[in-house]
Motif scaffolding. Structure first.
Motif, short mmCIF file in Angstrom:
data_model
loop_
_atom_site.label_atom_id
_atom_site.label_comp_id
_atom_site.label_asym_id
_atom_site.label_seq_id
_atom_site.Cartn_x
_atom_site.Cartn_y
_atom_site.Cartn_z
N CYS A 75 -38.37 33.47 22.82
CA CYS A 75 -38.77 34.20 24.01
C CYS A 75 -38.57 35.70 23.80
O CYS A 75 -39.39 36.50 24.24
CB CYS A 75 -37.95 33.72 25.21
SG CYS A 75 -38.59 32.20 25.91
N CYS A 96 -34.53 33.40 32.23
CA CYS A 96 -35.23 34.04 31.12
C CYS A 96 -36.40 34.86 31.65
O CYS A 96 -37.18 34.40 32.47
CB CYS A 96 -35.72 32.96 30.17
SG CYS A 96 -36.71 33.61 28.82
N CYS A 156 -33.83 33.27 26.89
CA CYS A 156 -33.15 32.01 26.62
C CYS A 156 -33.08 31.73 25.13
O CYS A 156 -32.27 30.93 24.69
CB CYS A 156 -33.85 30.87 27.35
SG CYS A 156 -35.51 30.52 26.75
N CYS A 193 -39.96 33.03 29.88
CA CYS A 193 -40.44 31.71 30.31
C CYS A 193 -40.04 31.38 31.74
O CYS A 193 -40.53 30.43 32.32
CB CYS A 193 -39.97 30.63 29.34
SG CYS A 193 -38.19 30.38 29.34
ZN LIG Z 1 -37.23 31.70 27.66
#
Ligand SMILES: [Zn+2]
Length: 50
Positions: free
Chosen positions: A38, A11, A34, A14
């Motif tokens: 996000c 991702c 993800c 994150c």
């Molecule tokens: Zn993420």
């Protein structure tokens, strides 16, 4: 069930790895985050790197 090796990506928000999901089967090439959370954070502001 057989063991399946599902593709994974990292991702961009994150930084955690996430695994292929059924809902992404047609857009996997374009998936970069993800979760929707996000993805929306990505739009808010760029990641602050120390
Ligand atoms: Zn993420």
């Amino acid at each position: 069930m057989k063991k399946q090796h599902l593709p994974t990506k990292t991702c961009l928000v994150c930084g955690r790895p996430f695994t292929w999901r059924k809902k992404w089967e047609k857009v996997w090439e374009e998936v970069k985050y993800c979760s929707d959370r996000c993805r929306s954070q990505r739009n808010k502001k760029a990641i602050e790197n120390p």
